[in-house]
Design an enzyme around this catalytic site. Structure first.
Site, PDB file in Angstrom:
ATOM      1  N   SER A 218      40.692  64.498  56.262  1.00 17.56           N
ATOM      2  CA  SER A 218      40.941  66.088  55.788  1.00 17.56           C
ATOM      3  C   SER A 218      42.385  65.172  56.022  1.00 17.56           C
ATOM      4  O   SER A 218      42.681  64.868  55.800  1.00 17.56           O
ATOM      5  CB  SER A 218      40.246  67.097  57.011  1.00 17.56           C
ATOM      6  OG  SER A 218      41.768  68.552  56.538  1.00 17.56           O
ATOM      7  N   TYR A 241      43.890  68.528  45.356  1.00 16.55           N
ATOM      8  CA  TYR A 241      43.532  67.702  46.460  1.00 16.55           C
ATOM      9  C   TYR A 241      43.792  68.408  47.880  1.00 16.55           C
ATOM     10  O   TYR A 241      43.005  68.479  48.290  1.00 16.55           O
ATOM     11  CB  TYR A 241      44.822  66.489  47.089  1.00 16.55           C
ATOM     12  CG  TYR A 241      44.629  65.015  47.894  1.00 16.55           C
ATOM     13  CD1 TYR A 241      44.097  64.018  48.006  1.00 16.55           C
ATOM     14  CD2 TYR A 241      45.981  66.457  48.760  1.00 16.55           C
ATOM     15  CE1 TYR A 241      44.442  63.609  48.991  1.00 16.55           C
ATOM     16  CE2 TYR A 241      45.790  65.390  49.807  1.00 16.55           C
ATOM     17  CZ  TYR A 241      45.339  64.374  50.683  1.00 16.55           C
ATOM     18  OH  TYR A 241      44.937  64.026  51.405  1.00 16.55           O
ATOM     19  N   LYS A 245      40.710  69.128  50.709  1.00 16.20           N
ATOM     20  CA  LYS A 245      40.855  68.807  52.261  1.00 16.20           C
ATOM     21  C   LYS A 245      40.462  70.137  52.841  1.00 16.20           C
ATOM     22  O   LYS A 245      40.472  70.119  53.823  1.00 16.20           O
ATOM     23  CB  LYS A 245      42.528  68.775  52.416  1.00 16.20           C
ATOM     24  CG  LYS A 245      42.622  67.351  51.744  1.00 16.20           C
ATOM     25  CD  LYS A 245      41.424  66.062  52.287  1.00 16.20           C
ATOM     26  CE  LYS A 245      41.899  64.928  51.994  1.00 16.20           C
ATOM     27  NZ  LYS A 245      40.952  63.747  52.379  1.00 16.20           N
TER      28      LYS A 245
HETATM   29  N1  LIG Z   1      48.195  58.596  53.665  1.00 18.86           N
HETATM   30  C1  LIG Z   1      48.027  59.934  54.307  1.00 18.86           C
HETATM   31  O1  LIG Z   1      49.584  60.686  54.542  1.00 18.86           O
HETATM   32  C2  LIG Z   1      47.630  60.519  54.424  1.00 18.86           C
HETATM   33  C3  LIG Z   1      47.439  61.434  54.722  1.00 18.86           C
HETATM   34  C4  LIG Z   1      46.128  62.456  55.352  1.00 18.86           C
HETATM   35  C5  LIG Z   1      45.141  62.211  54.968  1.00 18.86           C
HETATM   36  N2  LIG Z   1      45.353  60.906  54.142  1.00 18.86           N
HETATM   37  C6  LIG Z   1      43.545  61.126  53.783  1.00 18.86           C
HETATM   38  O2  LIG Z   1      43.652  59.834  53.822  1.00 18.86           O
HETATM   39  C7  LIG Z   1      42.089  58.916  53.921  1.00 18.86           C
HETATM   40  C8  LIG Z   1      42.773  57.564  53.097  1.00 18.86           C
HETATM   41  O3  LIG Z   1      43.456  57.551  52.066  1.00 18.86           O
HETATM   42  P1  LIG Z   1      44.910  56.704  52.082  1.00 18.86           P
HETATM   43  O4  LIG Z   1      46.280  57.126  52.256  1.00 18.86           O
HETATM   44  O5  LIG Z   1      44.448  55.192  53.086  1.00 18.86           O
HETATM   45  O6  LIG Z   1      44.891  56.173  50.719  1.00 18.86           O
HETATM   46  P2  LIG Z   1      44.980  54.273  49.651  1.00 18.86           P
HETATM   47  O7  LIG Z   1      45.487  54.120  50.515  1.00 18.86           O
HETATM   48  O8  LIG Z   1      45.295  54.946  48.303  1.00 18.86           O
HETATM   49  O9  LIG Z   1      43.315  53.942  49.950  1.00 18.86           O
HETATM   50  C9  LIG Z   1      41.823  54.936  49.570  1.00 18.86           C
HETATM   51  C10 LIG Z   1      41.188  54.455  49.026  1.00 18.86           C
HETATM   52  O10 LIG Z   1      39.843  55.208  48.945  1.00 18.86           O
HETATM   53  C11 LIG Z   1      39.190  54.194  47.708  1.00 18.86           C
HETATM   54  N3  LIG Z   1      39.045  55.135  46.917  1.00 18.86           N
HETATM   55  C12 LIG Z   1      39.199  56.174  45.797  1.00 18.86           C
HETATM   56  N4  LIG Z   1      38.106  56.552  45.061  1.00 18.86           N
HETATM   57  C13 LIG Z   1      37.198  55.875  45.224  1.00 18.86           C
HETATM   58  C14 LIG Z   1      36.913  56.606  44.826  1.00 18.86           C
HETATM   59  N5  LIG Z   1      36.141  56.656  43.286  1.00 18.86           N
HETATM   60  N6  LIG Z   1      35.194  54.738  45.265  1.00 18.86           N
HETATM   61  C15 LIG Z   1      35.311  55.393  46.275  1.00 18.86           C
HETATM   62  N7  LIG Z   1      36.376  54.233  47.222  1.00 18.86           N
HETATM   63  C16 LIG Z   1      37.590  55.182  46.206  1.00 18.86           C
HETATM   64  C17 LIG Z   1      40.489  53.746  47.355  1.00 18.86           C
HETATM   65  O11 LIG Z   1      39.971  52.095  46.882  1.00 18.86           O
HETATM   66  P3  LIG Z   1      40.499  51.668  45.834  1.00 18.86           P
HETATM   67  O12 LIG Z   1      41.904  50.764  46.480  1.00 18.86           O
HETATM   68  O13 LIG Z   1      39.782  50.971  44.972  1.00 18.86           O
HETATM   69  O14 LIG Z   1      41.327  52.248  45.107  1.00 18.86           O
HETATM   70  C18 LIG Z   1      41.698  53.320  48.712  1.00 18.86           C
HETATM   71  O15 LIG Z   1      40.046  51.980  49.868  1.00 18.86           O
HETATM   72  C19 LIG Z   1      42.351  59.963  52.353  1.00 18.86           C
HETATM   73  O16 LIG Z   1      40.798  60.781  52.601  1.00 18.86           O
HETATM   74  C20 LIG Z   1      43.429  60.351  52.365  1.00 18.86           C
HETATM   75  O17 LIG Z   1      43.623  61.559  51.579  1.00 18.86           O
HETATM   76  C21 LIG Z   1      46.007  60.264  53.615  1.00 18.86           C
END
Ligand SMILES: NC(=O)c1ccc[n+]([C@@H]2O[C@H](COP(=O)([O-])OP(=O)(O)OC[C@H]3O[C@@H](n4cnc5c(N)ncnc54)[C@H](OP(=O)(O)O)[C@@H]3O)[C@@H](O)[C@H]2O)c1
Length: 436
Positions: A218, A241, A245
């Site tokens: 989340s 988004y 969550k």
């Molecule tokens: N970064 C933050 O501060 C933050 C905060 C709160 C929550 N989150 C959560 O943490 C999780 C990871 O986010 P992140 O920040 O690491 O983002 P990220 O670097 O953009 O990574 C997202 C990952 O999801 C994959 N993905 C996207 N669309 C997809 C699909 N249709 N099918 C399969 N895989 C898919 C991406 O693959 P590709 O590389 O091929 O696009 C990438 O591996 C998410 O659920 C996000 O909501 C992140």
């Protein structure tokens, strides 16, 4: 002698970048450090294509080699043994394609003796721009809150997945309903995945000391006001988004309540004689705020973003781990913690949402996180004098708790309905994958 079912089997979705990669690296480290030498880890990573998968395995193997080299210092000649303790599997998954979800699930069901943990990490933001004036103004006037609960991200509205049913050669034309892209990538795709993998997470013993775990990722940005049960997919929403969550929180937390039990049992595809088995658990985690590629920006703005995040930490925000490795702490803890520890914590303080937090120095830890309508553990009268409260947070009341539980149950009902509807459509079109 190793039995194939002896390993600890973990699936991580979206493992190629950001938090997914951080979770993979951290899991390797903590597994090697905390589990006996006789235990091995089978890390099943999913990415969207073979090239990304291969590159991820290369990175994880490099990380493993470094971890083993470090362990030599405390345990000489342990490196070759430790390296053999981690095996990798490379799988492809596109969460916005329900057929892809079914194909991966079938492959795992056919080739994997069991699963211990599935970390539903992959996701998309769906943002297309920022309200720049508001961003500058809010950061300058209220820095810490502005980069924790930002109000300046501009989302694309009504973004849909590609059609799920390819034009079939057999000429069977099946009308398909709209499927929200952010909803499908963040929630519905993972929801289906969890459904098909449920039997692999089930423990064939009524008093198993651990449970199979589904970890839903989340965010601190899971605001109640962004979710509308009548537009569950967020098709008309300006914050799809955040809506996914919030729904993750609602469903994850209510998944353990008696009011949802029949729906959750059906969802997990539990056996008829369920009393002889140990039911899998759904846990809700979040990574705090980390500098990943989820909000695409150019090099200069990436640098400014990291600066803004570190500043927020130094101004007292606990929710800025900033690096993906630190942000992974909550998910990895939930994956590896002893069942008895998790159960005791929940028995004492209630079911919670587990977040990655740090202190001023950047030392990471896992922290319960407030959820609107649930508080920290669903208990009325909890102290609200905690760090890291959202400026919009309201004290828990009996009424808001009741509403939370009821909305959670409705979500379960709606999601099960949607799952069955889509499975029917895919089957009717002759493209659905049969699990047996
Ligand atoms: N970064 C933050 O501060 C933050 C905060 C709160 C929550 N989150 C959560 O943490 C999780 C990871 O986010 P992140 O920040 O690491 O983002 P990220 O670097 O953009 O990574 C997202 C990952 O999801 C994959 N993905 C996207 N669309 C997809 C699909 N249709 N099918 C399969 N895989 C898919 C991406 O693959 P590709 O590389 O091929 O696009 C990438 O591996 C998410 O659920 C996000 O909501 C992140």
């Amino acid at each position: 002698m190793h039995h194939p079912g002896d390993g600890f089997y973990v699936v991580i979705t979206g493992a190629n970048s950001g938090l997914g990669l951080g979770i993979g690296c951290r899991l390797i480290d903590e597994f090697l450090q905390t589990r006996p030498l006789s235990e091995s880890l089978v890390l099943i990573i999913t990415t969207r294509d073979r090239r990304k998968g291969d590159a991820t395995i290369v990175q994880l193997k490099k990380h493993l080699a470094e971890a083993c080299r470090r362990s030599e210092k405390t345990l000489p000649r342990s490196s070759p043994l430790n390296e053999r303790r981690v095996q990798f599997r490379n799988e492809i998954l596109d969460l916005t394609s329900l057929i892809s979800v079914q194909e991966l699930s079938k492959r795992l069901r056919d080739t994997t003796p069991k699963l211990d943990v599935v970390i539903c990490n992959a996701g998309i933001g769906g943002w297309e721009d920022m309200y720049w004036g508001r961003a500058v103004w809010s950061i300058l006037t209220d820095w810490r809150n502005a980069v924790t609960w930002p109000t300046f991200k501009k989302s694309r509205v009504g973004w849909l997945t590609k059609p799920q049913i390819p034009n079939s050669e057999q000429g069977k034309k099946v009308e398909e309903p709209a499927l929200g892209r952010v909803f499908c990538a963040n929630l519905f795709g993972h929801y289906l995945l969890g459904h098909y993998l449920g039997p692999l997470l089930e423990r064939r013993n009524a008093s198993s000391s651990t449970r199979g775990r589904l970890i839903w990722v989340s965010s601190v940005e899971a605001y109640a006001h962004t979710f509308d049960i009548n537009d569950m997919q967020g098709l008309a929403s300006t914050a799809p988004y955040e809506s996914t969550k919030r729904q993750t929180d609602l469903m994850g937390i209510t998944s353990v309540l008696p009011s949802t039990a029949p729906l959750v049992n059906q969802y997990l595809d539990r056996p008829k004689d369920a009393d002889d088995f140990t039911k899998p658990r759904i846990y809700v985690a979040h990574p705090g705020i980390c500098g990943t590629g989820i909000f695409p920006m150019n090099f200069v703005f990436d640098f400014l973003m990291l600066f803004a995040f570190y500043m927020a930490r130094w101004m007292g925000s606990p929710w800025h781990p900033v690096t993906a490795y630190k942000g992974a702490v909550a998910m990895v803890w939930l994956a590896l913690a002893k069942q008895s520890l998790l159960d005791t914590m929940e028995a004492q303080e209630g079911v919670g949402k587990w977040g990655s937090a740090t202190d001023w120095w950047g030392r990471e830890r896992v922290e319960r996180t407030e959820v609107e309508g649930w508080g920290w553990g669903g208990k009325l009268g909890e102290s609200t004098r905690r760090k890291g409260r959202s400026p919009y947070a309201k004290a828990l009341t009996e009424e808001s708790r009741r509403e939370f539980v009821e909305t959670g149950r409705k979500c379960w009902e709606e999601m099960e309905r949607l799952r069955v509807e889509w499975e029917g459509k895919l089957e009717q079109a002759g493209v659905g994958v049969r699990m047996e």
